[in-house]
Design an enzyme around this catalytic site. Structure first.
Site, PDB file in Angstrom:
ATOM      1  N   LEU A 178       0.821  -1.218   0.000  1.00 13.74           N
ATOM      2  CA  LEU A 178       0.000   0.000   0.000  1.00 13.74           C
ATOM      3  C   LEU A 178       0.846   1.255   0.000  1.00 13.74           C
ATOM      4  O   LEU A 178       0.408   2.307  -0.458  1.00 13.74           O
ATOM      5  CB  LEU A 178      -0.914   0.007   1.232  1.00 13.74           C
ATOM      6  CG  LEU A 178      -1.919  -1.136   1.345  1.00 13.74           C
ATOM      7  CD1 LEU A 178      -2.657  -1.062   2.665  1.00 13.74           C
ATOM      8  CD2 LEU A 178      -2.905  -1.104   0.190  1.00 13.74           C
TER       9      LEU A 178
ATOM     10  N   VAL B 212       4.027  -0.762   4.059  1.00 13.22           N
ATOM     11  CA  VAL B 212       2.713  -1.162   4.534  1.00 13.22           C
ATOM     12  C   VAL B 212       2.085  -2.074   3.490  1.00 13.22           C
ATOM     13  O   VAL B 212       2.106  -1.769   2.292  1.00 13.22           O
ATOM     14  CB  VAL B 212       1.799   0.065   4.774  1.00 13.22           C
ATOM     15  CG1 VAL B 212       0.432  -0.384   5.290  1.00 13.22           C
ATOM     16  CG2 VAL B 212       2.444   1.011   5.763  1.00 13.22           C
TER      17      VAL B 212
ATOM     18  N   PHE C  69      10.523   4.535   7.202  1.00 16.96           N
ATOM     19  CA  PHE C  69      10.460   3.662   8.369  1.00 16.96           C
ATOM     20  C   PHE C  69      10.007   2.252   8.013  1.00 16.96           C
ATOM     21  O   PHE C  69       9.924   1.396   8.856  1.00 16.96           O
ATOM     22  CB  PHE C  69       9.509   4.242   9.418  1.00 16.96           C
ATOM     23  CG  PHE C  69      10.021   5.515  10.016  1.00 16.96           C
ATOM     24  CD1 PHE C  69      10.903   5.492  11.072  1.00 16.96           C
ATOM     25  CD2 PHE C  69       9.626   6.747   9.497  1.00 16.96           C
ATOM     26  CE1 PHE C  69      11.384   6.666  11.621  1.00 16.96           C
ATOM     27  CE2 PHE C  69      10.104   7.922  10.046  1.00 16.96           C
ATOM     28  CZ  PHE C  69      10.984   7.885  11.106  1.00 16.96           C
TER      29      PHE C  69
ATOM     30  N   ASP D 290       3.283  14.817  12.705  1.00 24.79           N
ATOM     31  CA  ASP D 290       3.278  14.574  11.256  1.00 24.79           C
ATOM     32  C   ASP D 290       1.844  14.474  10.743  1.00 24.79           C
ATOM     33  O   ASP D 290       1.513  13.591   9.952  1.00 24.79           O
ATOM     34  CB  ASP D 290       4.046  13.295  10.921  1.00 24.79           C
ATOM     35  CG  ASP D 290       4.409  13.235   9.423  1.00 24.79           C
ATOM     36  OD1 ASP D 290       4.457  14.301   8.784  1.00 24.79           O
ATOM     37  OD2 ASP D 290       4.627  12.128   8.921  1.00 24.79           O
TER      38      ASP D 290
END
Length: 822
Positions: free
Chosen positions: A509, A517, A514, A628
């Protein structure tokens, strides 16, 4: 010789002044020749000679200055000039005349309305409304009006123009289509009011009704329920002993709108788009077959959402069954049960319909609905009744004495129609209704029992499956061998690997600094979003577990729910609920999908984000600074409810801690406030700034970071600020919202005001989230905003903090870094 030269120079200068000066008025001493034009004072409309399309014929017409090929009125529709020697004049008697090169009259206006009075100063003037008016002196005095083009429309209906009858003079103002795009002569189609019975708006082909918009019910024409007052238009229908007419007025003079009847007889509404320099089609008549007059015949209704679209009314059967079954519905329906007249007839209520043809109707403004029913029952010829005016719970009486034709079931709006039926039929319908209620109740009970049994079975299966998972996460991979309790369901790596097809790229996705997904589907069918932490991430096992423990404690309907985690074979995974509609940015920044978000949805999204932030800042057991907040980190569930995601950059504060500093600046430019991007100083006001940017993006449909005003080098914040101080905040609003009946202008402006308060330069000037909730949900007065932070596109990063370490922002939905415990 000198005299001749002087005369020549004088004539040349006079001619130069004549052609170089923009005029909007002519008098008997002046004229308009082919090649010369009049321009209205506000430079909106222009009048002169033109040739439509590739035609060589010349016509006198009016068109838009910004769109010279869009003629809105034509004088000599039936008598074109075949050369360029035409002249338009106003006579001393107040008439307009069009002459050819032999001084023969090609066209003239009607005899002006003088009332027998002498005309002293006839003047013809082109107005900013598009009206070409001839007056005797002062144009602002209605008594001096002699003639106007608005009384003789062509194919275009402009704002402030009256469509209808002047009952005193007998003047009928109606639209007529062009024969073709190159021939403005009157075509076959006309649109105006049918005065028989209760007046109704109709489009005619010759003497036959082609499309019927219906009668006025106090708010709109019964067949056009979307024509309700809004922030752009004000509609008015007037019916008295002197006149019957309909007109509309634009509430924003900067917008250009027009309605035209095209050569095919289709009514089209257009809006001028300044950015593309073109006309955008807003709506059109005859969008489906139910718009065709009498498509289903008498005593039948047309419903475009059903197949077949035509159905006889209750108690009626097809008049010609063979034709009806062959999809020829023009014969309509007839009664299956004869009326008893005085033997107890009653009425069947038909809801949400366009009322039938009113040309054979009778009406009374002073009766109520009960009196209307009684009056209809006393007359055996009365077929149906309804309210005249639907405002204030309804008033007036409307009766039908002929066959009920052109009934349409509407998807929005619509009225109630009471149709006369025999008493025996009504009793049969009532018994049938009772039987249906019994069947529905029994079916509901059976379904409920099945659901309970299914739920019990599902719970038992889930318990068995959960027994195969570790309910407590043990730190088997800690070098010290210690065991810690995470109090969160733990998924086996094999289960997650199977759910994501071994982390297949087709299920990915998103991806960021980091990690990645993935979308997955568990064995029971539940869809999940799996965050796979990158092996290159700075986050170690201890920090990862601490973060998960803290996030698991956050429970709010506007925060993405963490379902569990997995720590196995050097993999660190987080399992979240899956959002089918993905992120907010995929809607508001997409030209097509943004139109799916009306103001009601956008308001709900802003309110949900507000509640989620308030929970993080003040109402949870922990005080969380997100750091964020952006459109891509707002996920949307099946009902378009917002859920804040991506707590990877979040910071945990103590309940009494207000602000902090960091040397590790992370986040997304365009959403970071100056004090954080420049000096690493963050607080709850950091999220407030990001929220303000989000509000302005949602209302405008524009990205702050990618928006750039070419003239001022302004980003979206600077652009919004300049429009605010110039008192033009409406120009910031997404054009799609201006046509949305679910919003009010004052509410939109209030949200813009609050957004600007949230993005102010100084953090102490910004409101906290509890104040924002109050501002958005009440009518309290708001303070004046000051200049926003990062006013221009180039003011994002300055030299004072260039030495600080800046991390690349994440681009996927969920990212994680360390959280600091209390």
């Amino acid at each position: 010789m000198e005299a001749f030269i002087a005369l020549f120079v004088y004539s040349f200068l006079l001619s130069f002044l004549r052609t170089s000066t923009t005029l909007d008025t002519i008098t008997p001493s002046q004229s308009i020749r082919d090649g010369e034009t009049l321009v209205s004072a506000g430079r909106i409309f222009e009048l002169g000679f033109f040739s439509p399309g590739s035609s060589k014929s010349r016509y006198v017409g009016i068109w838009y200055v910004v769109s010279k090929d869009t003629a809105v009125w034509v004088a000599n529709r039936e008598t074109p000039i075949e050369n360029h020697y035409g002249v338009l004049k106003v006579t001393n008697k107040g008439s307009l005349v069009l002459l050819d090169k032999t001084n023969t009259t090609i066209w003239s206006s009607n005899t002006p309305r003088t009332g027998g009075n002498k005309i002293n100063y006839p003047t013809a003037q082109l107005l900013d409304s598009g009206n070409f008016a001839v007056t005797d002196g002062n144009i602002s005095d209605p008594k001096t009006l002699l003639w106007q083009s608005f009384d003789y429309p062509s194919d275009t209906f402009l704002p402030e123009m009256k469509l209808g009858w002047d009952l005193v003079s007998g003047l009928d103002r109606y639209l007529t289509s062009w024969k073709s795009a190159e021939d403005p002569a009157q075509g076959e189609i006309s649109e105006g009011f049918d005065r028989r019975g209760l007046p109704q708006l109709v489009a005619m082909k010759g003497d036959k009704i082609k499309v019927r918009s219906g009668s006025w019910n106090g708010l709109y024409f019964t067949g056009r329920p979307w024509l309700t007052p809004n922030q752009l238009f004000k509609y008015e229908f007037v019916m008295n002993e002197k006149e019957i007419y309909f007109e509309y007025e634009l509430l924003n003079n900067s917008i250009l709108m027009r309605y035209m009847l095209n050569p095919l007889g289709i009514g089209q509404k257009f809006k001028w788009m300044g950015n593309t320099k073109s006309w955008e089609l807003v709506s059109a008549s005859q969008s489906n077959e139910c718009e065709n007059y009498g498509h289903c015949g008498a005593y039948a209704s047309c419903n475009i959402n059903k197949s077949p679209v035509c159905a006889c009314l209750n108690g009626f059967i097809p008049k010609f069954p063979k034709d009806w079954n062959s999809a020829d519905w023009s014969g309509g329906c007839v009664r299956g049960t004869p009326l008893g007249c005085n033997d107890g007839d009653g009425f069947l209520n038909l809801k949400d319909v366009k009322l039938p043809d009113t040309s054979s109707s009778w009406f009374d403004w002073n009766m109520n609905l009960k009196e209307c029913e009684e009056l209809c029952l006393k007359n055996c010829s009365c077929k149906a009744y309804a309210n005249l005016d639907i405002r204030n719970e309804g008033s007036g009486c409307l009766l039908w004495f002929a066959d009920l034709v052109d009934i349409v079931v509407l998807q929005i709006g619509g009225q109630e129609l009471y149709i006369r039926e025999a008493a025996s039929l009504l009793n049969h319908i009532e018994k049938k209704r009772h039987l249906q209620v019994i069947i529905i109740v029994c079916s509901a009970i059976l379904l409920l029992v099945m659901l309970v049994v299914g739920l019990v079975s599902c719970v038992r299966r889930m318990k068995l499956r959960n027994e195969e998972m570790n309910i407590r996460c043990q730190n088997d991979y800690n070098n010290e061998g210690k065991k810690e309790d995470m109090e969160l369901p733990i998924f086996d790596l094999t289960v997650i690997s199977n759910a994501t097809d071994n982390f297949a790229s087709s299920n990915k996705l998103g991806e960021g600094g980091f990690g990645s997904v993935y979308k997955g589907t568990l064995l029971g069918g539940q869809e999940i979003a799996v965050k796979r932490l990158s092996k290159n991430s700075r986050q170690g096992l201890i920090e990862f577990k601490n973060e998960v423990i803290l996030i698991a404690k956050l429970q709010h309907r506007n925060l993405v729910k963490l379902l569990g985690c997995c720590i196995q074979e050097n993999e660190k995974l987080l399992i979240y609920e899956y959002m089918h509609n993905k992120s907010l940015d995929s809607f508001i920044f997409d030209q097509m999908k943004s139109k799916l978000l009306d103001w009601r949805m956008r308001n709900n999204i802003i309110s949900g984000i507000t509640r989620g932030l308030l929970y993080l800042h003040e109402d949870s057991r922990l005080r969380i600074i997100h750091r964020d907040l952006k459109a891509s980190n707002i996920l949307l569930d099946d009902n378009m409810n917002p859920k804040i995601s991506d707590f990877g950059l979040a910071k945990l504060f103590g309940t009494d801690q207000i602000e902090a500093n960091t040397n590790r600046i992370v986040g997304t430019y365009g959403y970071m406030p100056p004090e954080y991007a420049g000096y690493g100083h963050f607080s709850v006001k950091t999220d407030v700034f990001s929220f303000g940017v989000l509000v302005l993006e949602i209302i405008s449909g524009k990205k702050n970071k990618e928006f750039c005003n070419s003239d001022q080098f302004l980003n979206l914040l600077g652009h919004a600020w300049r429009l605010w101080i110039e008192d033009k905040p409406m120009k910031l609003i997404d054009e799609f919202l201006l046509f949305d009946n679910s919003c009010t202008l004052s509410e939109l402006l209030r949200f813009i005001h609050v957004g600007l308060l949230c993005v102010q330069q100084r953090p102490e000037d910004r409101p906290n989230m509890s104040s924002v909730v109050l501002m958005l949900s009440s009518e309290i007065s708001l303070p004046k905003p000051s200049q926003p932070g990062f006013y221009t596109e180039k003011a994002q990063v300055g030299e004072d903090y260039s030495s600080r370490m800046l991390e690349a922002p994440s681009i996927n939905e969920i990212t994680f870094t360390s959280l600091e415990a209390r």
